[in-house]
Scaffold this motif. Structure first.
Motif, short mmCIF file in Angstrom:
data_model
loop_
_atom_site.label_atom_id
_atom_site.label_comp_id
_atom_site.label_asym_id
_atom_site.label_seq_id
_atom_site.Cartn_x
_atom_site.Cartn_y
_atom_site.Cartn_z
N GLU A 74 -21.09 -29.57 22.02
CA GLU A 74 -20.41 -27.95 21.64
C GLU A 74 -21.63 -27.16 20.54
O GLU A 74 -22.04 -28.67 19.62
CB GLU A 74 -19.49 -28.02 21.06
N VAL A 75 -22.06 -25.84 20.96
CA VAL A 75 -23.06 -25.36 20.28
C VAL A 75 -22.88 -24.41 20.04
O VAL A 75 -21.77 -23.51 20.46
CB VAL A 75 -23.94 -25.36 21.17
N LYS A 76 -22.42 -23.99 18.46
CA LYS A 76 -22.02 -22.42 17.90
C LYS A 76 -23.19 -22.02 17.85
O LYS A 76 -24.24 -22.53 16.61
CB LYS A 76 -20.75 -22.83 16.71
N GLY A 77 -23.17 -20.69 17.18
CA GLY A 77 -24.31 -19.97 17.29
C GLY A 77 -23.51 -19.30 15.73
O GLY A 77 -22.06 -18.67 16.07
N SER A 78 -24.49 -18.98 14.42
CA SER A 78 -24.26 -18.40 12.92
C SER A 78 -25.28 -17.30 12.56
O SER A 78 -26.19 -18.18 12.75
CB SER A 78 -23.71 -19.26 12.30
N GLY A 79 -25.39 -16.24 12.89
CA GLY A 79 -26.56 -15.29 13.15
C GLY A 79 -27.87 -15.89 13.63
O GLY A 79 -27.78 -15.59 15.16
N GLN A 80 -29.53 -16.13 12.80
CA GLN A 80 -29.97 -16.20 14.50
C GLN A 80 -29.82 -17.91 14.40
O GLN A 80 -31.16 -19.06 14.79
CB GLN A 80 -31.09 -15.89 13.20
N LEU A 81 -29.06 -18.85 13.70
CA LEU A 81 -29.01 -20.44 13.75
C LEU A 81 -28.02 -20.91 14.62
O LEU A 81 -27.39 -20.30 14.44
CB LEU A 81 -29.45 -20.66 12.98
N LEU A 82 -28.84 -21.70 15.38
CA LEU A 82 -26.94 -22.96 15.88
C LEU A 82 -27.06 -23.77 15.06
O LEU A 82 -27.40 -24.58 14.58
CB LEU A 82 -27.50 -23.55 17.35
N SER A 83 -25.68 -24.15 15.25
CA SER A 83 -24.89 -25.58 14.99
C SER A 83 -24.37 -26.37 15.99
O SER A 83 -23.98 -26.01 16.86
CB SER A 83 -24.24 -25.62 13.75
N MET A 84 -24.42 -27.60 16.23
CA MET A 84 -24.53 -28.25 17.57
C MET A 84 -23.38 -29.36 17.11
O MET A 84 -24.16 -30.27 15.68
CB MET A 84 -25.13 -28.98 18.25
N THR A 85 -21.95 -30.12 17.61
CA THR A 85 -21.87 -31.41 17.54
C THR A 85 -21.76 -31.82 19.22
O THR A 85 -21.16 -31.26 20.34
CB THR A 85 -20.71 -30.46 17.06
N LEU A 86 -21.96 -33.11 18.78
CA LEU A 86 -21.80 -34.17 19.60
C LEU A 86 -21.11 -35.47 20.08
O LEU A 86 -21.04 -35.89 19.07
CB LEU A 86 -23.98 -34.68 20.69
#
Length: 720
Positions: free
Chosen positions: A483-495
Motif C-alpha cells: 500500500e502506497v499513500k501520497g502526502s504532499g511531495q512524499l510517499l509512505s508505504m506499507t508492506l
C-alpha cells in the motif's frame, strides 16, 4: 482520437470485432464486446472497414457489478424483480436508464439470459449468454419502461439474466452493438406458473435438486483459506482480503444476503484447482458471523465472485458463475423456501483457527523505516533502492527518493517519490508523485492509468485498488500487499507479507525472521550491528541501490533520465543531515513539540524540512502503522459451539476469553457445563452441555451424585 474516421471497427483480444462511431464532439466511441473475462484486453482500431488495424491500445474489462451507475440502467424496486411471484410481490415492473448515453430516438427492450451447461470441471462445461426475446419494439427512448411480466414455460430453464436496451435500428438479438444493460438479476418474474402458484414448493424442489448435484461435485472447502478472526484483522489484511461490495460498513452495511453482519470481505485469490472463493462476514462487535448461528453467516463460494484467470470457462466467469452456483441456490434454499440447512451443509462458514495474520513493515516521512521484525532506522539516501526482494516468489519492491524542498529551498533530507513493484512475471505497477505535483500517479507497465472512473483492476498476476490521486494498493497472487499513500511531495508505504515469507526476504526492510538484530544485512551477507550509527546505516542503504538492469522504474522525463537513469543509483555526493539541530530559541521547535508530542519521527521531519505539514503527515503515517500492527495481532479462537437441543446459548463469540452460558427450556435439565470459557490454548473449558428431559428439581435431586452440588454430566446420567 478526435481525428479518426466516422466509420470504424474495433478488434478486441485479437478476435472480437465491433462497430464504433465518432460523436458530435469529435470523440471516437468503441462498442465493448461480450467477454467472459476481466482485466486488460488488447484493442486495435481500424478506419478502413477492417482491412488494417494500425492503431492499438489496451482496454480494461471490468466486473459488471462495478460499472458506473450512470452508464447502466436501474431496476426500480429491485427486490421486487428478484422475488417477483413470491408472496407480497406482483404488479408492474419498471426499468430506467440514462437515455443520453444511447444515440437513438427509439429502442428495443430485450431479455438476455445466462446459464452454464455440460459436465462440471470437464471440457464440456460451457457458458451461454443468449438473447431470448424482445419485450418491446420501437419504444421511445424516454429512459423508462414499465410492463406487466408474464411467465414463459418455453424459457423457464433460464433463471438468471438482464435486460438490454438497444437502438431500434439494430437487429433484435444482434451481438456487440451499442446498448445499455440492466443489472443482472434472478428471473423470478419470468419463471413458469408453478413458481407463481407455490413459490416455496417450487423452490424446495430446486433446492433438493441442487443439493443432489452438489453431492456429486468435488469439495472445494479444503482449498480456501480460513477467515480472519476479527473485523479489524479482515480490514487490515489488504494483501489477501478485500471489501465485499455487497456488505460494506463504509457504505451503510446494506448486507442483503447476510442479515446481522455489518461488513464482509472476500478472499482476493480464487482457489487453485476449483476457482472457489472465500467470504467472511462480521457483526457490529467485530466477531465473525457463522452459518451455524445465523443465516447471515459467512459463506464460501464455488464460483469466486470476481472470477479467476484464465477466465472464459465455468466456474471462472466473473460474477455469473458465482450467481449460478452460490446465489441462485441461496434463493432456492433460503429466500424462497425454508431449507437453509441444505445450503449451509455445502457452504459452511470457515472458522479462523488456521488463520495467521500477515507481518507488516512501513516506511514514511524523511524516510523512517520500521522493519518486519521491529528494527527502526532513518535512511536519507538519494537514489533508487531495493526496499524488499524475496527469492520465494521473485518479489521486488523498489523505492526512489528525492530531496525534500519548501518554497524552492532544498533540504538535506530525502523522501520517497516513487515505488515500483513486481512478483514473478506479473505486470509492473509503479506509484509515484510527479515533479511539481501532489497527486499520486499510477503506472502499469510504464504507462499511466486513468482512475477518474475506475478504482479496481486485475492486471496480470495481481489486483490493483486505487483511490484516485491519493493511494494505491497492489495485491499479488502470493498474498503480498503493498500500500502506497501520497502526502504532499512524499510517499509512505506499507508492506504486508504472509508468514511463509519468513527467512525469505532481504533489502532495506531486512530479514523477516523475528530477529531485529540481523535486519541490517548487506548483499554479501555481512550483518551490521543493530546499534550502528546513522552514517553506517547510510552505507547499508547504499548497498541496496538498484541498477539499470534490475530497475522497475519508468524514466519518461528529462529530469528522471538525467538524475536516475544516467545518474548514479545512489548519489554518494549527497550527504544528508543525520540529526537536525536543536535550537532552544527556534520558535519552530516549540510548534514541533505541540504538534509531535512524543513522536520522534515527526519532530525530526519538522526540524529537518522546516515544514509542520511534513511532520504532521509523518505523525499520521506512524499512527496508522501502530493501528495496523494492533489490528494484525494474532488472536486465539476456539471451535464453534452448537446450541444444545432444547437449550439456549447467550453468545456467538468464540475468541479467547469469551464466556458462553447455556440454559435449557422448561422441564429440561442442564447437564455438563452451564458456562464454558474459550481458553488461551484454543480449547473450551468444561464438559459438553446437554439438556435432558426431566420434571424439575425433584428429578435432579434423585440423580445428583451423592454429596455433590455439581450438575451431573451426560456420562454420569447414562452410567447410572
Amino acid at each position: 482520437m478526435k481525428s479518426l474516421e466516422a466509420e470504424r471497427l474495433t478488434r478486441f483480444a485479437q478476435e472480437i470485432v465491433t462497430e464504433g462511431y465518432v460523436a458530435k464532439d469529435g470523440h471516437a466511441h468503441c462498442i465493448s464486446p461480450l467477454l467472459y473475462q476481466t482485466g486488460m484486453i488488447s484493442m486495435e482500431i481500424s478506419s478502413d472497414s477492417g482491412q488494417t488495424f494500425p492503431r492499438s491500445s489496451v482496454w480494461f474489462s471490468d466486473h459488471h457489478s462495478k460499472v458506473a451507475a450512470s452508464e447502466k440502467s436501474t431496476l426500480v424496486n429491485e427486490s421486487q424483480w428478484q422475488y417477483y411471484g413470491t408472496p407480497g410481490t406482483g404488479g408492474n415492473l419498471t426499468v430506467t436508464w440514462n437515455n443520453q448515453t444511447l444515440r437513438a430516438s427509439h429502442v428495443n427492450i430485450e431479455l438476455w439470459a445466462y446459464r452454464e451447461t455440460g459436465e462440471p470441471y470437464s471440457a464440456t462445461w460451457t457458458a451461454q449468454w443468449k438473447y431470448l426475446y424482445t419485450l418491446k419494439k420501437n419504444f421511445p427512448n424516454s429512459g423508462t419502461f414499465t410492463f406487466l411480466p408474464a411467465a414463459s414455460a418455453l424459457y423457464s430453464a433460464w433463471e438468471l439474466g438482464a435486460l438490454r436496451i438497444t437502438s431500434s435500428g439494430s437487429l433484435e438479438g444482434q451481438s456487440n452493438v451499442a446498448a445499455i444493460w440492466s443489472p443482472e438479476h434472478a428471473l423470478a418474474w419470468h419463471l413458469e406458473e408453478a413458481f407463481r402458484e407455490d413459490p416455496a414448493a417450487w423452490a424446495t424442489a430446486k433446492c433438493h435438486a441442487w443439493d443432489a448435484a452438489e453431492e456429486s461435485l468435488p469439495s472445494f472447502l479444503a482449498e480456501i483459506p480460513d477467515c480472519p478472526c476479527t473485523l479489524a484483522q479482515a480490514r487490515a489484511d489488504t494483501g489477501r482480503f478485500h471489501t465485499d461490495y455487497g456488505c460494506d460498513v463504509e457504505k451503510g452495511s446494506v448486507c442483503t444476503y447476510h442479515p446481522g453482519a455489518v461488513h464482509c470481505v472476500r478472499g482476493i485469490q480464487a482457489s487453485p484447482s476449483y476457482a472457489a472463493g472465500q467470504q467472511c462476514c462480521y457483526d457490529a462487535t467485530g466477531v465473525q458471523v457463522l452459518t451455524g448461528d445465523s443465516h447471515g453467516g459467512s459463506t464460501p463460494d464455488r464460483g469466486h465472485d470476481w472470477g479467476s484467470p484464465p477466465y472464459k470457462k465455468p466456474p471462472r466467469i466473473p460474477g455469473f458463475s458465482h450467481w449460478i452456483y452460490d446465489v441462485l441456490s441461496f434463493y432456492y434454499c433460503c429466500l424462497w423456501s425454508d431449507n437453509c440447512s441444505f445450503y449451509f451443509k455445502h457452504r459452511p462458514s470457515s472458522g479462523c483457527k488456521q488463520y495467521h495474520p500477515p507481518r507488516a513493515a512501513s516506511a514514511f516521512g524523511d524516510p523512517h523505516f520500521i522493519t518486519f521484525d521491529g528494527a527502526i532506522f532513518t535512511f536519507n539516501g538519494l537514489g533508487e533502492y531495493t526496499v524488499l526482494e524475496s527469492d520465494l516468489t521473485s518479489l521486488r519492491v523498489q523505492g526512489r527518493t528525492r530531496q525534500a524542498s519548501l518554497n524552492g529551498i532544498q533540504f538535506k533530507v530525502t523522501g520517497f517519490s516513487a515505488v515500483a513493484v513486481q512478483e514473478n512475471n506479473s505486470d509492473v505497477v509503479e506509484m509515484r508523485i510527479p515533479d511539481h505535483s501532489s497527486q499520486l500517479e499510477v503506472l502499469l507497465n510504464h504507462k499511466a492509468l486513468n482512475f477518474s472512473e475506475q478504482t479496481w483492476m486485475d492486471p496480470k498476476g495481481l489486483f490493483l485498488y486505487a483511490v484516485p490521486g491519493m493511494s494505491a494498493t497492489v495485491m499479488f497472487s502470493s498474498g503480498v500487499g503493498v500500500e502506497v499513500k501520497g502526502s504532499g511531495q512524499l510517499l509512505s508505504m506499507t508492506l504486508l507479507l504472509p508468514e511463509r515469507f519468513l527467512n525469505h526476504t532481504q533489502g532495506l526492510f531486512g530479514v523477516m525472521n523475528d530477529n531485529p538484530q540481523d535486519d541490517f544485512t548487506l548483499r554479501n551477507g555481512t550483518v551490521l550491528p543493530s546499534s550502528s550509527p546513522p552514517e553506517q546505516l547510510l552505507a547499508f542503504g547504499a548497498d541496496w541501490a538498484v541498477s539499470n538492469t534490475t530497475s522497475l522504474f519508468t524514466y519518461d522525463t528529462p529530469y528522471l533520465l538525467h538524475n536516475f537513469f544516467y545518474g548514479p543509483k545512489h548519489n554518494a555526493s549527497f550527504v544528508p543531515v543525520f540529526s537536525p539541530p536543536e535550537d532552544p530559541t527556534d520558535p519552530l521547535g516549540k510548534e514541533a513539540a505541540l504538534l509531535c508530542q512524543s513522536d520522534p519521527f515527526c519532530r525530526f521531519d519538522v526540524l529537518s524540512t522546516r515544514d509542520l505539514r511534513v511532520g504532521n503527515s509523518t505523525k499520521r503515517s506512524h499512527q496508522n502503522y501502530k493501528r495496523l500492527k494492533e489490528d494484525l495481532q494474532p488472536v486465539v479462537s476456539c471451535d464453534w459451539l452448537a446450541v444444545p437441543a432444547k437449550g439456549t446459548k447467550n453468545s456467538t463469540n468464540y475468541l479467547a476469553g469469551s464466556v458462553i452460558r447455556f440454559g435449557c427450556q422448561p422441564d429440561y435439565i442442564l447437564t455438563g457445563a452451564a458456562e464454558r470459557t474459550c481458553q488461551s490454548n484454543g480449547k473450551w473449558s468444561g464438559a459438553q452441555t446437554v439438556c435432558l428431559p426431566g420434571t424439575g428439581s425433584a428429578v435432579l435431586a434423585l440423580i445428583r451424585p451423592p454429596n455433590s452440588s455439581v450438575t451431573p454430566t451426560a456420562e454420569y446420567l447414562c452410567s447410572h
